[in-house]
Design an enzyme around this catalytic site. Structure first.
Site, PDB file in Angstrom:
ATOM      1  N   ASP A  43       3.637  -4.497 -11.426  1.00  0.00           N
ATOM      2  CA  ASP A  43       4.173  -5.166 -12.622  1.00  0.00           C
ATOM      3  C   ASP A  43       3.395  -6.456 -12.819  1.00  0.00           C
ATOM      4  O   ASP A  43       3.475  -7.370 -11.993  1.00  0.00           O
ATOM      5  CB  ASP A  43       5.662  -5.437 -12.433  1.00  0.00           C
ATOM      6  CG  ASP A  43       6.334  -5.996 -13.690  1.00  0.00           C
ATOM      7  OD1 ASP A  43       5.611  -6.502 -14.576  1.00  0.00           O
ATOM      8  OD2 ASP A  43       7.571  -5.929 -13.772  1.00  0.00           O
TER       9      ASP A  43
ATOM     10  N   HIS B  46     -16.645   4.603  -4.175  1.00  0.00           N
ATOM     11  CA  HIS B  46     -15.951   5.216  -3.032  1.00  0.00           C
ATOM     12  C   HIS B  46     -16.630   4.877  -1.705  1.00  0.00           C
ATOM     13  O   HIS B  46     -16.028   5.035  -0.633  1.00  0.00           O
ATOM     14  CB  HIS B  46     -15.892   6.736  -3.209  1.00  0.00           C
ATOM     15  CG  HIS B  46     -14.659   7.359  -2.630  1.00  0.00           C
ATOM     16  ND1 HIS B  46     -14.103   6.958  -1.434  1.00  0.00           N
ATOM     17  CD2 HIS B  46     -13.856   8.355  -3.071  1.00  0.00           C
ATOM     18  CE1 HIS B  46     -13.028   7.680  -1.164  1.00  0.00           C
ATOM     19  NE2 HIS B  46     -12.857   8.527  -2.154  1.00  0.00           N
TER      20      HIS B  46
END
Length: 446
Positions: free
Chosen positions: A386, A166
């Site tokens: 995808d 992070h």
């Protein structure tokens, strides 16, 4: 649950990386260093099964190498410098092309339905094994890859889990990377479709860098691989577009202020907050908090580009008491959150940084007692990914910064819906799951 098997583990480096060409070092801001002790956030996407004739693992690795050529900071390592003269340490990101961890695993006895409709009705514990960075903290980015992936083959599907540091990136930057990876994997790499990465840069005048942090603030506890507390459980709740519209309308209808409009996410967060407190059996005088992680790019002056890479999140915190919360309605709770979000201005953000540099303090956990923490965003492009064999079926959060009251927000599979993976004590979670007032505007997914 049948045996979980690691088939291979490798390091994927950026394609055609030249260590001597354009090597960049990125200095870290107070907001980055704030996460030094935090665990890697972990998320995962459940996909349908690829064509068995396709070598999809090789395809994922080769396209990941190309994506890292664009998002090269992820392929670097954290560089720590010890300043012996004043017992401090400084950190930066060394974009040295060391590469990222890539794990190929198998859990062939697990089906898609086991993930979506598990026994017991909670997010199943076996999902923890589908993530590659359990217990890894940001400070370990010196030797650990700054982002890691695990592809687990299931009986009738594939789970792609990932964890990232992070300090290097926030959710906005991570999902931009992930979208790029899936695009390359499904359609190929054309450099003109991927402009050079826009780095956040240094935007705090008057603060010297690299920032020096006392050595005592850089020490983390011994890593616990299973970082999720056994005393906590998780469920996913869904808010349909109709639920969201009703909550937003109700919240704004209860607020007389003309200059403040409660947003959809603020209304949902208020509904979750009130419902959790109602089922927590707290004393009326006990303090409670709602913390929201929010993107600050466009709130700075001058604003940063939305696409700039890095970690630019702030915390908006609403504070009240359990009694005051339950004596007021949804609109009142939503207004407290709205005001907290509105308080996150350019001046507030910079003032925090200036004060923090004078006395660096790195928390072990961003959560405090009796708080909810709302992380992630329903506007990230999650279901558009995808890789060439179909879009995701579901998204799940993995271990990492898990705490009582942690709410991970995603878009729903159906456009306009929002889903929240909710981590609570078993007692509160069970009561919430059977709370008729709460379920008027939400439904249990798992």
């Amino acid at each position: 649950m049948a045996e979980f098997l690691v088939i291979s583990e490798s390091i994927v480096r950026p394609e055609s990386y030249d260590e001597g060409s354009g090597r960049v070092k990125i200095h870290l801001t107070p907001w980055d260093l704030f996460f030094l002790r935090s665990e890697y956030p972990q998320r995962g996407l459940l996909f349908p099964q690829p064509d068995p004739e396709t070598d999809f693992i090789a395809r994922l690795e080769s396209s990941l190498s190309l994506a890292l050529k664009v998002f090269y900071p992820f392929a670097g390592r954290l560089l720590k410098t010890d300043n012996d003269e004043d017992s401090t340490a400084s950190f930066c990101v060394d974009c040295d092309g060391s590469g990222v961890k890539f794990v190929h695993a198998s859990a062939k006895a697990v089906s898609v339905s086991d993930v979506l409709e598990p026994e017991g009705g909670n997010v199943p514990g076996f999902i923890r094994s589908f993530f590659p960075a359990n217990g890894v903290r940001s400070s370990e980015g010196i030797s650990e890859s700054l982002i890691a992936f695990q592809v687990t083959e299931l009986k009738d599907g594939v789970f792609i889990g990932f964890g990232y540091n992070h300090m290097i990136a926030d959710g906005s930057s991570f999902w931009s990377f992930f979208n790029t990876w899936s695009d390359i994997c499904s359609t190929g790499f054309d450099r003109k479709n991927f402009p050079p990465l826009l780095l956040r840069g240094w935007f705090l005048d008057g603060i010297d860098y690299p920032i020096r942090v006392p050595i005592s603030e850089t020490v983390s506890p011994v890593r616990i691989v299973n970082s999720s507390s056994p005393d906590l459980q998780e469920k996913v709740f869904r808010f349909t577009s109709r639920n969201i519209s009703e909550l937003k309308s109700k919240a704004n209808g209860e607020v007389s202020s003309d200059d403040r409009k409660i947003s959809s996410l603020q209304a949902i967060s208020a509904h979750m907050w009130r419902s959790i407190i109602r089922n927590s059996d707290l004393k009326p005088e006990q303090g409670i908090h709602c913390k929201l992680l929010m993107d600050m790019r466009r709130r700075l002056n001058p604003p940063l580009e939305k696409e700039c890479f890095g970690n630019v999140v702030g915390f908006a915190t609403a504070t009240t008491t359990a009694g005051e919360m339950l004596n007021n309605g949804l609109g009142w709770a939503g207004l407290q959150i709205n005001k907290a979000v509105g308080s996150q201005t350019n001046e507030e953000f910079r003032e925090f940084a200036e004060d923090w540099v004078k006395k660096p303090k790195i928390p072990h956990n961003v959560a405090v007692s009796n708080s909810i923490v709302v992380a992630s965003s329903p506007w990230f492009n999650v279901y558009g990914n995808d890789f060439g064999w179909g879009k995701p079926i579901a998204v799940r959060a993995g271990p990492g910064n898990t705490s009582d009251g942690k709410l991970i927000v995603y878009p729903g599979v159906e456009e306009g819906n929002i889903e929240i993976q909710t981590c609570l004590s078993p007692r509160v979670l069970e009561k919430l799951s059977n709370d008729a007032e709460f379920l008027k505007h939400a439904c249990v997914v798992v």
